[in-house]
Design a protein around this motif. Sequence first.
Motif, PDB file in Angstrom:
ATOM      1  N   VAL A 106      21.137  31.784  42.111  1.00  0.00           N
ATOM      2  CA  VAL A 106      21.324  30.697  43.075  1.00  0.00           C
ATOM      3  C   VAL A 106      22.583  29.943  42.667  1.00  0.00           C
ATOM      4  O   VAL A 106      22.747  29.604  41.491  1.00  0.00           O
ATOM      5  CB  VAL A 106      20.109  29.748  43.096  1.00  0.00           C
ATOM      6  CG1 VAL A 106      20.409  28.517  43.928  1.00  0.00           C
ATOM      7  CG2 VAL A 106      18.883  30.453  43.636  1.00  0.00           C
ATOM      8  N   LYS A 107      23.455  29.680  43.619  1.00  0.00           N
ATOM      9  CA  LYS A 107      24.705  29.013  43.287  1.00  0.00           C
ATOM     10  C   LYS A 107      24.950  27.824  44.197  1.00  0.00           C
ATOM     11  O   LYS A 107      24.725  27.903  45.408  1.00  0.00           O
ATOM     12  CB  LYS A 107      25.891  29.982  43.382  1.00  0.00           C
ATOM     13  CG  LYS A 107      27.200  29.398  42.844  1.00  0.00           C
ATOM     14  CD  LYS A 107      28.268  30.451  42.652  1.00  0.00           C
ATOM     15  CE  LYS A 107      29.526  29.859  42.018  1.00  0.00           C
ATOM     16  NZ  LYS A 107      30.571  30.862  41.765  1.00  0.00           N
ATOM     17  N   VAL A 108      25.415  26.727  43.611  1.00  0.00           N
ATOM     18  CA  VAL A 108      25.750  25.510  44.334  1.00  0.00           C
ATOM     19  C   VAL A 108      27.270  25.406  44.403  1.00  0.00           C
ATOM     20  O   VAL A 108      27.959  25.510  43.383  1.00  0.00           O
ATOM     21  CB  VAL A 108      25.156  24.264  43.642  1.00  0.00           C
ATOM     22  CG1 VAL A 108      25.512  23.013  44.415  1.00  0.00           C
ATOM     23  CG2 VAL A 108      23.649  24.391  43.499  1.00  0.00           C
ATOM     24  N   TRP A 109      27.772  25.213  45.618  1.00  0.00           N
ATOM     25  CA  TRP A 109      29.202  25.049  45.836  1.00  0.00           C
ATOM     26  C   TRP A 109      29.462  23.612  46.275  1.00  0.00           C
ATOM     27  O   TRP A 109      28.908  23.152  47.267  1.00  0.00           O
ATOM     28  CB  TRP A 109      29.721  26.008  46.913  1.00  0.00           C
ATOM     29  CG  TRP A 109      29.502  27.464  46.596  1.00  0.00           C
ATOM     30  CD1 TRP A 109      28.379  28.194  46.825  1.00  0.00           C
ATOM     31  CD2 TRP A 109      30.442  28.358  46.004  1.00  0.00           C
ATOM     32  NE1 TRP A 109      28.545  29.482  46.418  1.00  0.00           N
ATOM     33  CE2 TRP A 109      29.822  29.630  45.905  1.00  0.00           C
ATOM     34  CE3 TRP A 109      31.750  28.223  45.561  1.00  0.00           C
ATOM     35  CZ2 TRP A 109      30.454  30.737  45.388  1.00  0.00           C
ATOM     36  CZ3 TRP A 109      32.392  29.338  45.033  1.00  0.00           C
ATOM     37  CH2 TRP A 109      31.762  30.577  44.940  1.00  0.00           C
ATOM     38  N   THR A 147      36.761  27.562  51.693  1.00  0.00           N
ATOM     39  CA  THR A 147      36.464  26.469  52.628  1.00  0.00           C
ATOM     40  C   THR A 147      36.191  27.014  54.022  1.00  0.00           C
ATOM     41  O   THR A 147      35.251  26.574  54.705  1.00  0.00           O
ATOM     42  CB  THR A 147      37.637  25.471  52.661  1.00  0.00           C
ATOM     43  OG1 THR A 147      37.899  25.000  51.348  1.00  0.00           O
ATOM     44  CG2 THR A 147      37.310  24.301  53.562  1.00  0.00           C
ATOM     45  N   LYS A 148      36.978  27.976  54.453  1.00  0.00           N
ATOM     46  CA  LYS A 148      36.779  28.579  55.766  1.00  0.00           C
ATOM     47  C   LYS A 148      35.550  29.479  55.770  1.00  0.00           C
ATOM     48  O   LYS A 148      34.803  29.540  56.748  1.00  0.00           O
ATOM     49  CB  LYS A 148      38.021  29.375  56.158  1.00  0.00           C
ATOM     50  CG  LYS A 148      37.960  29.953  57.563  1.00  0.00           C
ATOM     51  CD  LYS A 148      39.273  30.650  57.917  1.00  0.00           C
ATOM     52  CE  LYS A 148      39.214  31.219  59.335  1.00  0.00           C
ATOM     53  NZ  LYS A 148      40.475  31.919  59.702  1.00  0.00           N
ATOM     54  N   GLN A 149      35.308  30.179  54.659  1.00  0.00           N
ATOM     55  CA  GLN A 149      34.159  31.081  54.565  1.00  0.00           C
ATOM     56  C   GLN A 149      32.838  30.331  54.694  1.00  0.00           C
ATOM     57  O   GLN A 149      31.901  30.813  55.324  1.00  0.00           O
ATOM     58  CB  GLN A 149      34.212  31.826  53.230  1.00  0.00           C
ATOM     59  CG  GLN A 149      33.116  32.863  53.038  1.00  0.00           C
ATOM     60  CD  GLN A 149      33.254  33.572  51.696  1.00  0.00           C
ATOM     61  OE1 GLN A 149      34.311  33.523  51.056  1.00  0.00           O
ATOM     62  NE2 GLN A 149      32.195  34.223  51.273  1.00  0.00           N
ATOM     63  N   PHE A 150      32.769  29.146  54.107  1.00  0.00           N
ATOM     64  CA  PHE A 150      31.537  28.345  54.179  1.00  0.00           C
ATOM     65  C   PHE A 150      31.524  27.432  55.405  1.00  0.00           C
ATOM     66  O   PHE A 150      30.554  26.693  55.605  1.00  0.00           O
ATOM     67  CB  PHE A 150      31.390  27.494  52.910  1.00  0.00           C
ATOM     68  CG  PHE A 150      30.809  28.234  51.751  1.00  0.00           C
ATOM     69  CD1 PHE A 150      29.452  28.167  51.482  1.00  0.00           C
ATOM     70  CD2 PHE A 150      31.591  28.999  50.923  1.00  0.00           C
ATOM     71  CE1 PHE A 150      28.899  28.842  50.405  1.00  0.00           C
ATOM     72  CE2 PHE A 150      31.070  29.674  49.838  1.00  0.00           C
ATOM     73  CZ  PHE A 150      29.715  29.604  49.581  1.00  0.00           C
ATOM     74  N   GLY A 156      33.344  16.841  50.728  1.00  0.00           N
ATOM     75  CA  GLY A 156      32.134  16.435  50.019  1.00  0.00           C
ATOM     76  C   GLY A 156      30.914  17.248  50.384  1.00  0.00           C
ATOM     77  O   GLY A 156      29.823  16.966  49.884  1.00  0.00           O
ATOM     78  N   ASP A 157      31.066  18.276  51.239  1.00  0.00           N
ATOM     79  CA  ASP A 157      29.930  19.117  51.589  1.00  0.00           C
ATOM     80  C   ASP A 157      29.458  19.901  50.362  1.00  0.00           C
ATOM     81  O   ASP A 157      30.262  20.414  49.583  1.00  0.00           O
ATOM     82  CB  ASP A 157      30.306  20.101  52.703  1.00  0.00           C
ATOM     83  CG  ASP A 157      30.279  19.446  54.078  1.00  0.00           C
ATOM     84  OD1 ASP A 157      29.888  18.265  54.137  1.00  0.00           O
ATOM     85  OD2 ASP A 157      30.660  20.099  55.061  1.00  0.00           O
ATOM     86  N   LYS A 165      21.948  34.103  52.241  1.00  0.00           N
ATOM     87  CA  LYS A 165      21.696  32.861  52.971  1.00  0.00           C
ATOM     88  C   LYS A 165      22.510  31.722  52.375  1.00  0.00           C
ATOM     89  O   LYS A 165      22.667  31.621  51.155  1.00  0.00           O
ATOM     90  CB  LYS A 165      20.196  32.516  52.941  1.00  0.00           C
ATOM     91  CG  LYS A 165      19.322  33.525  53.656  1.00  0.00           C
ATOM     92  CD  LYS A 165      17.875  33.072  53.722  1.00  0.00           C
ATOM     93  CE  LYS A 165      17.190  33.171  52.379  1.00  0.00           C
ATOM     94  NZ  LYS A 165      15.734  32.849  52.477  1.00  0.00           N
ATOM     95  N   ARG A 166      23.003  30.852  53.257  1.00  0.00           N
ATOM     96  CA  ARG A 166      23.730  29.660  52.854  1.00  0.00           C
ATOM     97  C   ARG A 166      23.139  28.453  53.570  1.00  0.00           C
ATOM     98  O   ARG A 166      22.768  28.556  54.737  1.00  0.00           O
ATOM     99  CB  ARG A 166      25.217  29.783  53.169  1.00  0.00           C
ATOM    100  CG  ARG A 166      25.934  30.798  52.302  1.00  0.00           C
ATOM    101  CD  ARG A 166      27.323  31.062  52.799  1.00  0.00           C
ATOM    102  NE  ARG A 166      27.993  32.083  52.007  1.00  0.00           N
ATOM    103  CZ  ARG A 166      29.093  32.703  52.368  1.00  0.00           C
ATOM    104  NH1 ARG A 166      29.667  32.395  53.523  1.00  0.00           N
ATOM    105  NH2 ARG A 166      29.641  33.629  51.598  1.00  0.00           N
TER     106      ARG A 166
END
Length: 542
Positions: A106-109, A147-150, A156-157, A165-166
């Motif tokens: 699990v990763k937090v961006w 940034t574009k991928q997410f 601040g997102d 899943k995101r």
Amino acid sequence: MTVAGLIAESMTKSGSILYVSLIITGSVFLIIWLSYLLIARRSFWQRRSSQAGTNALVSTFSLIIILGIINFLAVRYLTPIDLTENRLFTISSQTQNVVKNIDEPVKVWLFVKAPNPRDKDLLENYRRYNKKFKFEFIDPDTNLGLTKQFNVNSLGDVYLEYRDKRQLVQTLIQFNTQEPLSEIKLTNAIEKIQRNYIPTVYFLQGHGEYSLEESHEDSIFIAVNSLKNKGYNVEPLNLVTSSKIPDDADAIIIAGSQRKLFEQEVKALETYSNQGGNLLLLLNPNIETGLETILEKWGVRLDNRVVIDSSGRGNLIGLGPVTPLINTYGNHPITKEFKNGISFYPLARPIDTIKVENIEAISLLVAGEQMWAESNVESEEFTFDETQDIAGPFDLGVALIRQIDSDKKQRLQLSPSSSQLDKDSPSEIMETQENNSISKESYEKMTPINSDKIESRLVIIGNSMFITNNLFNQQLNGDVFLNSVQWLVSKNDKSLSISPKEAKNRRINLTPLQAGVLTFLTLVFFPLGGVIAGFMTWLRRR
């Protein structure tokens, strides 16, 4: 020269000739000086000042070595001590359990320009419990690809990534102000993103129950929103307008009914419970709900007396004797982690249970010996009457599990009663089955294929006010409710923990006069007073 060379070389690690020359030259002078003292100036070592200086030097080096060892052990085996009121710098036991159970990465961006050190510390605390938890701070201006991928919409997102899943967790920057990362939101997001399906919880409406909307004064909007944040789908249910219980109902909550349910509603709820459904009943005293026939089969008896707390603890937090403070809990997954925490229930009723076959009842909320159930609530002063009142200890909340034979469940699906099954024709049986409140798909989802028994669960608490907006976030009130729902829906016996806490607002709002006085005291009065006191002391000694 030696110290300068060592410091410069340790910081740069360049191997410079200048730094090495300083170390060698300084070491040569040290050796020459020590040799001179040992050969020509032997009396130097016999001086008291030399002995004292040597002792001080050895003590200093010993202290430095000891501090170095202590810091090494502290870094290697870190055990932080959190002295804040809500343990803000220690992730809660619920978060620890969630992170420990992460089975895949699990990763937090975090898409921010300047990372907040407090956010980094929080994420490091998460990673300490599971190496599969990862995080990364991204500058949106320099990393346009991610940034574009997410599909980042705001600076601040914070996004959570699990498998393919995101999910957006939080936006840290609001109105040009950066707020800290919320442990509650992050933990809820981790739980939500790992689920294969979204549990659905229904709140019964139509009998004076609490409103689910925020605009109503008497509302449980915060409780409903907390369930949604944990990944539950929350819907209202009116069994008058809808003749059957939806197939996707994982649990049905009846909170604060003021009027008696219709007979057809009671039958629908009874059928739902008989087929493995789960009920959470929050029932106030002196209210006839019509659920007594269902509760009788569970071995539950309601008492209309009101619980009185004579310990006086309620007065310490502005509550009267009709609000019992509970700090004794049963050994159950819902309350196991509560220890001596406090929850309170204004105008509560006792819950009594009797032994029934195939039903296991475990106490959740236990009233102490200084409490009793009062029969005359209109009296100006409450006094215990052993002829009419019930002395503590007794239960305010109970969790029950009922084992149901799968063959019996199938018979219940086909007809209202087993005797009717023999009388009805096959066409009538099929019609009854089609009109039943639980679908075949729901039954297959609820019941293991190779299991001979299914399980129905019930949690009943003799109070509903504790989940209203004003009381939900007080002490452990919200945890009692959320853990009860989770236990009903998940149907496992893992201990459920206390939810993460947010920082309390401890700001002191000063008037301009108060701020001026405080400034004068700190910058003028106390420093000047210290100077005057020092001068008077010097003058007196002189």
